[in-house]
Design a protein around this motif. Structure first.
Motif, mmCIF file in Angstrom:
data_model
loop_
_atom_site.group_PDB
_atom_site.id
_atom_site.type_symbol
_atom_site.label_atom_id
_atom_site.label_comp_id
_atom_site.label_asym_id
_atom_site.label_seq_id
_atom_site.Cartn_x
_atom_site.Cartn_y
_atom_site.Cartn_z
ATOM 1 N N TRP A 9 -4.465 0.369 1.059
ATOM 2 C CA TRP A 9 -3.825 -0.947 0.944
ATOM 3 C C TRP A 9 -3.665 -1.277 -0.537
ATOM 4 O O TRP A 9 -4.596 -1.117 -1.331
ATOM 5 N N TRP A 276 1.192 -0.478 1.901
ATOM 6 C CA TRP A 276 0.407 0.749 1.997
ATOM 7 C C TRP A 276 0.969 1.813 1.069
ATOM 8 O O TRP A 276 2.164 1.817 0.758
ATOM 9 N N ALA A 309 -4.063 0.714 9.688
ATOM 10 C CA ALA A 309 -3.582 1.474 8.537
ATOM 11 C C ALA A 309 -2.786 2.681 9.018
ATOM 12 O O ALA A 309 -3.162 3.340 9.995
#
Length: 613
Positions: A9, A276, A309
Motif C-alpha cells: 500500500w 497499490w 491487497a
C-alpha cells in the motif's frame, strides 16, 4: 517462491496543482494501481475542464497522426491544468489556421498516390495479357471504363450492360469494368454497396499498358516527393508553435480523466494518491518522482482495514513464462501456494514425454528462440509463450534421446531408455506413477495453503488421512497384499472427522466426502495414462510416416518424410500443448489452487514524453 506476495500500500502527498502530473509519473513505471480509501473526501480535479478536454480529444482524433511525428516534451515548470489547457487550445487554433491547407493538400496527394499505385499494379497485370490497354484508355464518349477493388467474398450484382474482367489480385477481387456510361455508374453503386473501392483512371493517362505504366511511375514519384515536403512543413509548424511543450501535458490530463478521474482531498491545497504497487521497496517510484522533479512525498504503509491487497507472483525471470498457467485461473489468494516453480519441472516433463523426438524438438526449440528474439522488449504474453516453446522443445529433444527418435526414425541414434512401441505397458505405467506423485504433491500444497489460512488443523485431521487412504488404495490395486495400507489412513480420517467441532451433521458430511474425494483422486490418476497414450500415438504416427517414406522412391520419400514431420510438429504439437495445459489446470491445480486472489492491475502508462532541463 511458493508464496504469492501481497502488493504494498502506498500513499503519496502532493499539491493539487501537481496531482495529475504525479499520478502520470508514477503510472509510467507500470507499478501503480490507484485505489481510494473508503469514506475519504474526494474530488475530481479536472471535472471543470470536461468541455476543454472533449475539444482536445476531438482535435486529437483528427490531427493526432501529425502530432505523433513530433517530440512531446516534459517541462519542469508547468502551470495549472486550466491555464495549460487554455494555452494548448489557443496554440492549436493558431496552428490549425496554417496547417489545415497543408493537410488538405497532403491528404489529397496521399489519396491520389494510393489510387495510382493500385492502378499501376492493375496495369502491370495487363502488360503481359492480350487486352490492349490503349483501346481502354481511348474509349468514349459512348463507352466508359472503371476499376474496382472488392473484398474476396463480395458478390456485386453488376448490370447486364457492362462487361467485367477479373485481374489477378492478392487477397481481394479486382475487376476491370467496361460498358455504357449509365451502366458504369450503376456498377459503381453496386461496388460501393459491398464495401468496394472505385479506382478511377485519370484523364491524362494515355497510351498502351507500357506507356501508361511509365506515366504512372513518374506521377507517383512526384507525389511521393511532394508528400515528404508537406510533412516536413508540418513538422516545422509543430516546432514553430512549440506544440511539443504543451501537447504532452494535455495528453496526460486526458489520460487522467479517462483512467483515474478522482483523488483524495487532503485540505485545500493538497491531495493524496493512494493505492497499490508491486515494487516492494518503492525504489522505482521514488526514482521516477526524483527524475521528473515532481514535488511529492511517498511512503509505503499498512493498508486500510478490510481492504484486500492484490497478490503478486514473485519469481525469478527464468520462471516467469510458467506463470501463464497460474494466471489462467486469475491470481493465487493470500492463503494459496504459487505453483510456478513446480511447473518449471512438470510442464517440460509432460510435454517432452508425449512429444519425444530429437529432431522435432530441435525445430520447436529453434522456433521458440526465434520468436523470443522477435518479441524482445514486449510486455504481452507473446514472449513468455515463445520461451515456453523453447523450453518444451528442449524437453522434447531430451526425451528424443531417451526414446532414440530422430525425425521419427529410430535407427539413427540408440535409445538410452526404450523405444515406446517396443514396451507400451511401461510407457503407460510411468505417467501413472508420475500422476500419483503430482496429485500427492497437490494435496501437500493444499496443506501449505491451509496453514496460511488458519485451517491447518482441519487439513491435518481430514486431508492428511485422505492422502494416506489414496496411497493405500493405489498400493492395494498394485498388489493385493498391500491392502492393509488403507486402514491407517481410514482410521486417521475417521478420528479426525469425529474431532471436528459442530453438529453431528458436519461429521457425517465429512465421512461422505471421504468416499467422493478418494474416488475423484483415483479417476484423476487414471487421466495421467493418456500421457503414455499420446507418447505411443506420437511414436506410431512417426513410424507410419517413416514407413511411407521408405516405400516411396528416393525423391518422393524425402518429401514425404519432411512433410510428415511438419504435420506432426504442427498437429501433435498443438494437441500435446492442450493436453499438458489440461492436466496442469484440471488435475493438478484442482487439488489446491482456486485463483480467488485479487489481480494486480496497474494503470496503463500515460503518453510518453521526453524530459527537458
Amino acid at each position: 517462491m511458493l508464496r504469492p506476495q501481497a502488493a504494498r500500500w502506498l500513499e503519496v502527498l502532493c499539491s493539487r496543482r501537481d496531482g495529475v502530473r504525479t499520478v502520470a509519473t508514477l503510472a509510467a513505471t507500470g507499478a501503480l494501481e490507484v485505489e481510494l480509501r473508503r469514506a475519504a473526501p474526494t474530488e475530481q480535479p479536472l471535472r471543470h475542464l470536461a468541455a476543454g478536454l472533449a475539444e482536445y480529444e476531438r482535435l486529437h482524433a483528427r490531427y493526432g497522426r501529425y502530432w505523433e511525428r513530433g517530440r512531446l516534451r516534459q517541462s519542469p515548470l508547468v502551470g495549472s491544468p486550466d491555464a495549460l489547457l487554455d494555452l494548448t487550445l489557443g496554440r492549436l487554433g493558431a496552428w490549425r489556421r496554417e496547417a489545415d491547407p497543408l493537410i488538405v493538400a497532403l491528404q489529397a496527394d496521399e489519396e491520389e498516390l494510393a489510387h495510382l499505385r493500385w492502378l499501376t499494379k492493375i496495369i502491370a497485370h495487363l502488360t503481359a495479357g492480350q487486352l490492349d490497354y490503349r483501346l481502354v484508355s481511348e474509349c468514349g464518349p459512348v463507352l466508359a471504363t472503371s476499376c474496382a477493388i472488392l473484398p474476396r467474398e463480395a458478390d456485386p450484382r453488376l448490370p447486364a450492360s457492362v462487361i467485367a474482367r477479373r485481374v489477378p489480385w492478392d487477397d481481394q477481387q479486382c475487376l476491370l469494368i467496361l460498358g455504357p456510361a449509365a451502366g458504369i455508374a450503376a456498377a459503381k453503386r453496386q461496388v460501393q454497396a459491398v464495401k468496394g473501392r472505385i479506382i478511377e483512371r485519370p484523364a491524362w493517362l494515355r497510351g498502351d499498358a507500357t506507356e501508361a505504366g511509365l506515366q504512372l511511375r513518374a506521377r507517383c514519384q512526384a507525389l511521393a516527393t511532394g508528400i515528404v515536403h508537406r510533412y516536413a512543413e508540418l513538422d516545422a509548424l509543430f516546432e514553430d508553435f512549440a506544440l511539443g511543450d504543451v501537447l504532452g501535458e494535455v495528453a496526460w490530463l486526458a489520460w487522467f480523466a479517462r483512467h483515474v478521474g478522482a483523488l483524495e482531498r487532503a485540505g485545500d491545497q493538497l491531495v493524496w494518491i493512494t493505492g497499490w504497487t508491486d515494487d516492494p521497496h518503492g525504489g522505482a517510484l521514488i526514482d521516477a518522482l526524483a527524475h521528473s522533479q515532481t514535488r511529492a512525498l511517498l511512503r509505503l504503509a499498512e493498508p486500510p482495514p478490510a481492504v484486500r491487497a492484490p497478490q503478486i507472483l514473485v519469481n525469478p525471470r527464468w520462471l516467469r513464462p510458467f506463470e501463464l498457467f497460474t494466471r489462467a485461473l486469475g491470481a493465487p489468494d493470500a492463503d494459496e501456494a504459487d505453483p510456478t516453480p513446480i511447473l518449471a519441472v512438470v510442464v517440460p516433463l509432460l510435454f517432452g514425454y508425449m512429444f519425444g523426438d530429437l529432431g522435432q524438438g530441435l525445430v520447436l526449440a529453434l522456433l521458440g528462440g526465434w520468436l523470443d528474439r522477435r518479441f524482445r522488449g514486449r510486455r504481452e504474453t507473446a514472449r513468455p509463450l515463445a520461451r515456453l516453446i523453447l523450453v518444451c522443445g528442449l524437453a522434447s529433444m531430451a526425451f528424443g534421446v531417451l526414446f532414440g527418435s530422430l525425425f521419427g526414425r529410430e535407427d539413427l541414434i540408440p535409445a538410452l531408455w526404450l523405444h515406446p512401441l517396443d514396451e507400451p505397458v511401461r510407457v503407460l505405467a510411468v505417467p501413472l506413477a508420475f500422476g500419483v506423485g503430482l496429485l500427492s504433491l497437490g494435496q501437500v500444497l493444499a496443506g501449505f495453503g491451509a496453514e496460511r489460512g488458519g485451517e491447518f488443523g482441519r487439513w491435518l485431521r481430514l486431508d492428511a488421512g485422505l492422502l494416506l487412504v489414496y496411497l493405500g488404495l493405489l498400493g492395494w490395486l498394485l498388489h493385493p497384499g498391500a491392502a492393509w495400507l488403507v486402514w491407517p489412513g481410514l482410521a486417521w480420517y475417521l478420528v479426525g472427522a469425529l474431532t471436528l467441532s459442530g453438529r453431528w451433521s458436519v461429521r457425517l458430511a465429512a465421512l461422505g466426502e471421504l468416499v467422493e474425494r478418494a474416488l475423484q483422486l483415483l479417476v484423476n490418476t487414471l487421466s495421467f495414462a493418456r500421457i503414455g497414450a499420446f507418447a505411443l500415438a506420437h511414436a506410431a504416427l512417426s513410424a507410419a510416416i517413416v514407413t511411407m517414406a521408405a516405400a516411396a522412391p528416393a525423391g518422393a520419400g524425402l518429401a514425404i518424410l519432411i512433410a510428415g514431420n511438419l504435420v506432426i510438429i504442427a498437429l501433435e504439437g498443438l494437441v500435446v500443448s492442450i493436453q499438458t495445459t489440461r492436466l496442469v489446470l484440471f488435475e493438478f491445480f484442482n487439488r489446491f489452487l482456486h485463483g480467488g486472489g485479487r489481480v494486480f492491475r496497474p494503470l496503463p502508462p500515460p503518453p510518453a514524453m521526453v524530459g527537458v532541463a
